[in-house]
Design an enzyme around this catalytic site. Structure first.
Site, PDB file in Angstrom:
ATOM      1  N   LYS A 197       0.924  -1.038  -0.300  1.00 46.95           N
ATOM      2  CA  LYS A 197      -0.003   0.036  -0.156  1.00 46.95           C
ATOM      3  C   LYS A 197       0.832   1.274  -0.187  1.00 46.95           C
ATOM      4  O   LYS A 197       2.246   1.136   0.046  1.00 46.95           O
ATOM      5  CB  LYS A 197      -0.748   0.075   1.288  1.00 46.95           C
ATOM      6  CG  LYS A 197      -1.988  -1.255   1.253  1.00 46.95           C
ATOM      7  CD  LYS A 197      -2.732  -1.240   2.496  1.00 46.95           C
ATOM      8  CE  LYS A 197      -3.704  -2.287   2.296  1.00 46.95           C
ATOM      9  NZ  LYS A 197      -4.610  -2.451   3.650  1.00 46.95           N
ATOM     10  N   TYR A 204     -12.313  -2.749  -3.735  1.00 47.25           N
ATOM     11  CA  TYR A 204     -12.747  -2.824  -2.341  1.00 47.25           C
ATOM     12  C   TYR A 204     -14.343  -2.877  -2.338  1.00 47.25           C
ATOM     13  O   TYR A 204     -14.783  -2.249  -1.381  1.00 47.25           O
ATOM     14  CB  TYR A 204     -12.310  -1.597  -1.454  1.00 47.25           C
ATOM     15  CG  TYR A 204     -10.883  -1.734  -0.979  1.00 47.25           C
ATOM     16  CD1 TYR A 204     -10.767  -2.684  -0.153  1.00 47.25           C
ATOM     17  CD2 TYR A 204      -9.913  -0.795  -1.375  1.00 47.25           C
ATOM     18  CE1 TYR A 204      -9.128  -2.839   0.281  1.00 47.25           C
ATOM     19  CE2 TYR A 204      -8.373  -1.064  -0.994  1.00 47.25           C
ATOM     20  CZ  TYR A 204      -8.087  -2.073  -0.080  1.00 47.25           C
ATOM     21  OH  TYR A 204      -7.089  -2.128   0.386  1.00 47.25           O
ATOM     22  N   PHE A 229     -15.086   3.464   6.994  1.00 46.20           N
ATOM     23  CA  PHE A 229     -13.838   3.530   6.762  1.00 46.20           C
ATOM     24  C   PHE A 229     -13.704   3.689   5.210  1.00 46.20           C
ATOM     25  O   PHE A 229     -12.320   3.557   4.424  1.00 46.20           O
ATOM     26  CB  PHE A 229     -12.763   2.687   7.340  1.00 46.20           C
ATOM     27  CG  PHE A 229     -13.132   1.239   7.058  1.00 46.20           C
ATOM     28  CD1 PHE A 229     -12.469   0.466   6.067  1.00 46.20           C
ATOM     29  CD2 PHE A 229     -13.927   0.524   7.960  1.00 46.20           C
ATOM     30  CE1 PHE A 229     -12.722  -0.694   5.764  1.00 46.20           C
ATOM     31  CE2 PHE A 229     -14.299  -0.972   7.839  1.00 46.20           C
ATOM     32  CZ  PHE A 229     -13.869  -1.646   6.559  1.00 46.20           C
ATOM     33  N   ARG A 231      -1.765 -14.361   4.247  1.00 43.54           N
ATOM     34  CA  ARG A 231      -2.571 -13.648   5.185  1.00 43.54           C
ATOM     35  C   ARG A 231      -1.834 -13.780   6.845  1.00 43.54           C
ATOM     36  O   ARG A 231      -1.866 -12.869   7.569  1.00 43.54           O
ATOM     37  CB  ARG A 231      -3.707 -14.177   5.609  1.00 43.54           C
ATOM     38  CG  ARG A 231      -4.608 -13.864   4.223  1.00 43.54           C
ATOM     39  CD  ARG A 231      -5.602 -12.710   4.076  1.00 43.54           C
ATOM     40  NE  ARG A 231      -6.145 -12.532   5.116  1.00 43.54           N
ATOM     41  CZ  ARG A 231      -7.076 -11.322   5.220  1.00 43.54           C
ATOM     42  NH1 ARG A 231      -6.898 -10.151   4.240  1.00 43.54           N
ATOM     43  NH2 ARG A 231      -7.941 -11.342   6.170  1.00 43.54           N
ATOM     44  N   THR A 274      -5.396  -7.210  10.754  1.00 45.44           N
ATOM     45  CA  THR A 274      -5.721  -5.942  10.305  1.00 45.44           C
ATOM     46  C   THR A 274      -5.192  -4.955  11.094  1.00 45.44           C
ATOM     47  O   THR A 274      -4.668  -3.685  10.535  1.00 45.44           O
ATOM     48  CB  THR A 274      -7.036  -5.971  10.212  1.00 45.44           C
ATOM     49  OG1 THR A 274      -7.631  -6.978   9.303  1.00 45.44           O
ATOM     50  CG2 THR A 274      -7.510  -4.451   9.352  1.00 45.44           C
ATOM     51  N   ARG A 293       2.547  -6.784   9.420  1.00 49.91           N
ATOM     52  CA  ARG A 293       1.911  -5.472  10.136  1.00 49.91           C
ATOM     53  C   ARG A 293       2.541  -5.065  11.472  1.00 49.91           C
ATOM     54  O   ARG A 293       2.525  -4.288  12.169  1.00 49.91           O
ATOM     55  CB  ARG A 293       0.319  -5.708  10.059  1.00 49.91           C
ATOM     56  CG  ARG A 293      -0.130  -5.594   8.509  1.00 49.91           C
ATOM     57  CD  ARG A 293      -1.395  -6.285   8.490  1.00 49.91           C
ATOM     58  NE  ARG A 293      -1.979  -5.796   7.354  1.00 49.91           N
ATOM     59  CZ  ARG A 293      -3.351  -6.511   6.852  1.00 49.91           C
ATOM     60  NH1 ARG A 293      -4.052  -7.166   7.504  1.00 49.91           N
ATOM     61  NH2 ARG A 293      -3.584  -6.171   5.582  1.00 49.91           N
ATOM     62  N   ASN A 306      -1.747  -0.182   6.931  1.00 53.60           N
ATOM     63  CA  ASN A 306      -1.109  -1.298   7.503  1.00 53.60           C
ATOM     64  C   ASN A 306      -0.359  -2.092   6.310  1.00 53.60           C
ATOM     65  O   ASN A 306      -0.068  -3.340   6.385  1.00 53.60           O
ATOM     66  CB  ASN A 306      -2.147  -2.469   8.145  1.00 53.60           C
ATOM     67  CG  ASN A 306      -3.565  -2.597   7.010  1.00 53.60           C
ATOM     68  OD1 ASN A 306      -3.049  -2.334   5.932  1.00 53.60           O
ATOM     69  ND2 ASN A 306      -4.375  -3.421   7.621  1.00 53.60           N
ATOM     70  N   HIS A 339      -1.904  -5.474   1.522  1.00 52.45           N
ATOM     71  CA  HIS A 339      -3.056  -6.277   1.026  1.00 52.45           C
ATOM     72  C   HIS A 339      -2.843  -7.741   0.969  1.00 52.45           C
ATOM     73  O   HIS A 339      -1.837  -7.777   0.063  1.00 52.45           O
ATOM     74  CB  HIS A 339      -4.031  -5.467   0.022  1.00 52.45           C
ATOM     75  CG  HIS A 339      -5.194  -6.275  -0.285  1.00 52.45           C
ATOM     76  ND1 HIS A 339      -6.475  -6.398   0.328  1.00 52.45           N
ATOM     77  CD2 HIS A 339      -5.428  -7.355  -1.385  1.00 52.45           C
ATOM     78  CE1 HIS A 339      -7.140  -7.391  -0.314  1.00 52.45           C
ATOM     79  NE2 HIS A 339      -6.492  -7.790  -1.412  1.00 52.45           N
ATOM     80  N   GLU A 363      -9.454 -10.198  -7.561  1.00 53.68           N
ATOM     81  CA  GLU A 363      -8.463  -9.267  -7.399  1.00 53.68           C
ATOM     82  C   GLU A 363      -7.498  -9.294  -8.408  1.00 53.68           C
ATOM     83  O   GLU A 363      -7.007  -8.177  -9.074  1.00 53.68           O
ATOM     84  CB  GLU A 363      -7.924  -9.282  -6.102  1.00 53.68           C
ATOM     85  CG  GLU A 363      -9.075  -8.800  -4.974  1.00 53.68           C
ATOM     86  CD  GLU A 363      -8.795  -9.242  -3.614  1.00 53.68           C
ATOM     87  OE1 GLU A 363      -7.561  -9.535  -3.402  1.00 53.68           O
ATOM     88  OE2 GLU A 363      -9.374  -8.938  -2.711  1.00 53.68           O
TER      89      GLU A 363
HETATM   90  P1  DAT Z   1      -7.663  -6.811   5.729  1.00 54.14           P
HETATM   91  O1  DAT Z   1      -6.796  -6.168   4.857  1.00 54.14           O
HETATM   92  O2  DAT Z   1      -6.713  -7.565   6.863  1.00 54.14           O
HETATM   93  O3  DAT Z   1      -8.205  -7.977   4.801  1.00 54.14           O
HETATM   94  P2  DAT Z   1     -10.323  -5.543   5.640  1.00 54.14           P
HETATM   95  O4  DAT Z   1     -10.461  -6.496   4.156  1.00 54.14           O
HETATM   96  O5  DAT Z   1     -11.353  -6.195   6.828  1.00 54.14           O
HETATM   97  O6  DAT Z   1      -8.898  -6.158   6.298  1.00 54.14           O
HETATM   98  O7  DAT Z   1     -10.087  -4.052   5.450  1.00 54.14           O
HETATM   99  C1  DAT Z   1      -9.710  -3.417   4.392  1.00 54.14           C
HETATM  100  C2  DAT Z   1      -8.740  -2.469   4.945  1.00 54.14           C
HETATM  101  O8  DAT Z   1      -9.588  -1.626   5.210  1.00 54.14           O
HETATM  102  C3  DAT Z   1      -7.851  -2.991   6.188  1.00 54.14           C
HETATM  103  O9  DAT Z   1      -6.547  -3.468   5.735  1.00 54.14           O
HETATM  104  C4  DAT Z   1      -7.753  -1.532   6.971  1.00 54.14           C
HETATM  105  C5  DAT Z   1      -8.888  -0.910   6.610  1.00 54.14           C
HETATM  106  N1  DAT Z   1      -9.992  -1.135   7.875  1.00 54.14           N
HETATM  107  C6  DAT Z   1     -10.558  -2.248   8.088  1.00 54.14           C
HETATM  108  N2  DAT Z   1     -11.350  -2.279   9.266  1.00 54.14           N
HETATM  109  C7  DAT Z   1     -11.204  -0.994   9.710  1.00 54.14           C
HETATM  110  C8  DAT Z   1     -11.852  -0.189  10.661  1.00 54.14           C
HETATM  111  N3  DAT Z   1     -12.411  -0.827  11.473  1.00 54.14           N
HETATM  112  N4  DAT Z   1     -11.596   0.844  10.831  1.00 54.14           N
HETATM  113  C9  DAT Z   1     -10.515   1.689   9.949  1.00 54.14           C
HETATM  114  N5  DAT Z   1     -10.138   0.989   8.796  1.00 54.14           N
HETATM  115  C10 DAT Z   1     -10.223  -0.435   8.819  1.00 54.14           C
HETATM  116 MG    MG Z   2      -9.585  -7.759   3.090  1.00 53.71          MG
END
Ligand code: DAT
Ligand code: MG
Length: 140
Positions: free
Chosen positions: A11, A51, A59, A87, A93, A104, A118, A121, A132
Site C-alpha cells: 500500500k 474494495y 472507513f 495472510r 488487520t 503489520r 497497515n 493487502h 482481484e
Molecule cells: P484486511 O486488509 O486485513 O483483509 P479488511 O479487508 O477487513 O482487512 O479491510 C480492508 C482495509 O480497510 C484494512 O486493511 C484496513 C482498513 N480497515 C478495516 N477495518 C477498519 C476499521 N474498523 N477502521 C478503519 N480502517 C479499517
Molecule cells: Mg480484506
C-alpha cells in the site's frame, strides 16, 4: 495441480516508507514465488472494484483516498496455500495488535487516521484472489 495464487498489494504507506523490498523479501523467504509485479497509481474506479465488499462502511472513503495517496505495488504470488500463508505473514488487520514477527506487527502502528494503514493487502479466499488478480493484471 497448479499452484494457488494470491494478490498482494504494498500500500502507499509501505511504498512511501521504502518497505517494498522488505515485503517482497518476506514473501520470497517464506518460499513463495513472485509471478507478476507492477507499480501503479491506482485510480478511484479500480479501487472501488477492488474494495467493493467495503462500500458503505465508515472507513470506505478514507480507505479509497488513502490508496490513491501514492504509488502501490501489485504482486501475484504463487505456492501451495499461499492465500492463507500470506495472510499469516501479514498479520492482523489492526497493526497495534498484529503479532510481532508479522509484516503489520513489525512494520506498522496506529497513525490516528480514519482508516487503518497497515502496509499490505492480501486476498482472503480463492474467489477474491481470482477477482482481484483480474483487476490488477487484466491480461493474466
Ligand atoms: P484486511 O486488509 O486485513 O483483509 P479488511 O479487508 O477487513 O482487512 O479491510 C480492508 C482495509 O480497510 C484494512 O486493511 C484496513 C482498513 N480497515 C478495516 N477495518 C477498519 C476499521 N474498523 N477502521 C478503519 N480502517 C479499517
Ligand atoms: Mg480484506
Amino acid at each position: 495441480m497448479s499452484a494457488e495464487k494470491t494478490l498482494i498489494l504494498v500500500k502507499p504507506d509501505g511504498v512511501r516508507r521504502g518497505l517494498t523490498g522488505e515485503v517482497i523479501s518476506r514473501i520470497e523467504s517464506k518460499g513463495y514465488s513472485i509471478e507478476a509485479l507492477r507499480m501503479l497509481n491506482a485510480d478511484r474506479a479500480l479501487l472501488e472494484k477492488h474494495y467493493a465488499e467495503h462500500a458503505g462502511k465508515p472507513f470506505y472513503e478514507p480507505l479509497v483516498e488513502f490508496m490513491m495517496s501514492g504509488p502501490i505495488v501489485a504482486i501475484v504470488a504463487t505456492g501451495n496455500r499461499v492465500i492463507e500463508g500470506f495472510r499469516s505473514l501479514a498479520g492482523a488487520t489492526d497493526p497495534t495488535v498484529a503479532a510481532p514477527g508479522t509484516i503489520r506487527g513489525d512494520l506498522a502502528r496506529d497513525q490516528g487516521t480514519k482508516v487503518v494503514q497497515n502496509i499490505v493487502h492480501g486476498s482472503d479466499s480463492p474467489e477474491s484472489a481470482a477477482r482481484e488478480i483480474s483487476i490488477f493484471f487484466p491480461t493474466n
